[in-house]
Design a protein around this motif. Structure first.
Motif, PDB file in Angstrom:
ATOM      1  N   HIS A  80       4.635  12.551  -7.516  1.00 58.12           N
ATOM      2  CA  HIS A  80       4.779  13.724  -7.165  1.00 58.12           C
ATOM      3  C   HIS A  80       6.418  14.176  -7.057  1.00 58.12           C
ATOM      4  CE1 HIS A  80       0.919  12.656  -5.371  1.00 58.12           C
ATOM      5  NE2 HIS A  80       0.394  14.027  -5.322  1.00 58.12           N
ATOM      6  N   ALA A 106      -2.507  15.878  -0.756  1.00 59.91           N
ATOM      7  CA  ALA A 106      -1.538  16.520  -1.665  1.00 59.91           C
ATOM      8  C   ALA A 106      -2.356  17.104  -2.904  1.00 59.91           C
ATOM      9  CB  ALA A 106      -0.856  15.067  -1.866  1.00 59.91           C
ATOM     10  N   ILE A 135      11.162  14.657   2.737  1.00 63.61           N
ATOM     11  CA  ILE A 135      10.449  13.832   3.355  1.00 63.61           C
ATOM     12  C   ILE A 135      10.429  14.167   4.947  1.00 63.61           C
ATOM     13  CG2 ILE A 135       9.417  11.538   4.043  1.00 63.61           C
ATOM     14  CD1 ILE A 135      10.480  10.753   1.324  1.00 63.61           C
ATOM     15  N   LEU A 174       6.744  16.276   1.884  1.00 67.11           N
ATOM     16  CA  LEU A 174       5.831  15.347   2.182  1.00 67.11           C
ATOM     17  C   LEU A 174       6.022  15.052   3.732  1.00 67.11           C
ATOM     18  CD1 LEU A 174       3.421  13.184   2.052  1.00 67.11           C
ATOM     19  CD2 LEU A 174       5.433  11.658   1.225  1.00 67.11           C
ATOM     20  N   ALA A 193       2.298  18.004   1.764  1.00 69.52           N
ATOM     21  CA  ALA A 193       1.446  17.212   1.566  1.00 69.52           C
ATOM     22  C   ALA A 193       1.529  16.197   2.988  1.00 69.52           C
ATOM     23  CB  ALA A 193       1.995  16.089   0.406  1.00 69.52           C
ATOM     24  N   ILE A 219       8.558  16.437  -4.828  1.00 77.84           N
ATOM     25  CA  ILE A 219       8.718  16.552  -3.354  1.00 77.84           C
ATOM     26  C   ILE A 219      10.232  16.502  -3.239  1.00 77.84           C
ATOM     27  CG2 ILE A 219       8.733  14.712  -1.430  1.00 77.84           C
ATOM     28  CD1 ILE A 219       6.045  15.787  -1.872  1.00 77.84           C
ATOM     29  N   PRO A 222      -3.795  10.288   1.233  1.00 77.88           N
ATOM     30  CA  PRO A 222      -3.068  11.549   1.289  1.00 77.88           C
ATOM     31  C   PRO A 222      -3.865  12.759   0.934  1.00 77.88           C
ATOM     32  CG  PRO A 222      -2.347  10.406  -0.719  1.00 77.88           C
ATOM     33  CD  PRO A 222      -3.567   9.574  -0.112  1.00 77.88           C
TER      34      PRO A 222
END
Length: 167
Positions: free
Chosen positions: A105, A10, A111, A17, A70, A108, A8
């Protein structure tokens, strides 16, 4: 062909994300997310966050990080002849450890799926194994930036991405 994805992109401050399915052939060769020149991803990121394709790849990714974005893929590995998501052999998919990623994380809050295939793979292979707290993270299926999704004009894709990511 058995394709392996990337780690990733991030940092600890990530709030959004963006998940693709699995890097295509051009991306795999160049070791860069969305390296296919006809993929609209970096054009959209340029319009929204100043992370356009005219910048060197490391600068683009740093600009995304600076905006709390990310990048990763649902698939860590899978068999796929060519680059089309429709060609991913479902039985061969090894999903990334998104439970560990999301747990590490905690900021977040969204998504975003780059296309329906990423959303479908997430729903079937990742979501059932997530703890309830992580299942509650809101998700948005965005129009695929792939050149294979040419039916939707660029401006409409950009507008839909902007509405989801700036909400």
């Amino acid at each position: 062909m058995h394709a392996r994805g990337f780690p990733p992109i991030a940092d600890a401050h990530a709030r959004i994300l963006i998940l693709g399915s699995l890097p295509g052939q051009v991306s795999l060769r160049q070791r860069q997310y969305y390296a296919q020149p006809h993929n609209a991803f970096w054009r959209i990121m340029g319009a929204l966050f100043g992370a356009g394709p005219e910048l060197p790849y490391p600068e683009r990714t740093q600009r995304l990080l600076g905006h709390g974005i990310a990048l990763w893929d649902v698939c860590a590995a899978a068999q796929r002849p060519g680059s089309l998501d429709a060609a991913i052999v479902h039985a061969s998919v090894v999903p990334n450890d998104l439970a560990a990623f999301l747990a590490s994380h905690p900021h977040i809050a969204l998504i975003g799926f780059n296309g329906g295939k990423a959303a479908e793979l997430y729903r079937h292979l990742v979501l059932p194994g997530l703890p309830q707290t992580l299942r509650a993270i809101p998700c948005a299926t965005l129009p695929s930036t792939s050149p294979a999704h040419a039916a939707m004009p660029f401006e409409e894709k950009r507008a839909r991405w902007a509405a989801a990511l700036r909400a």
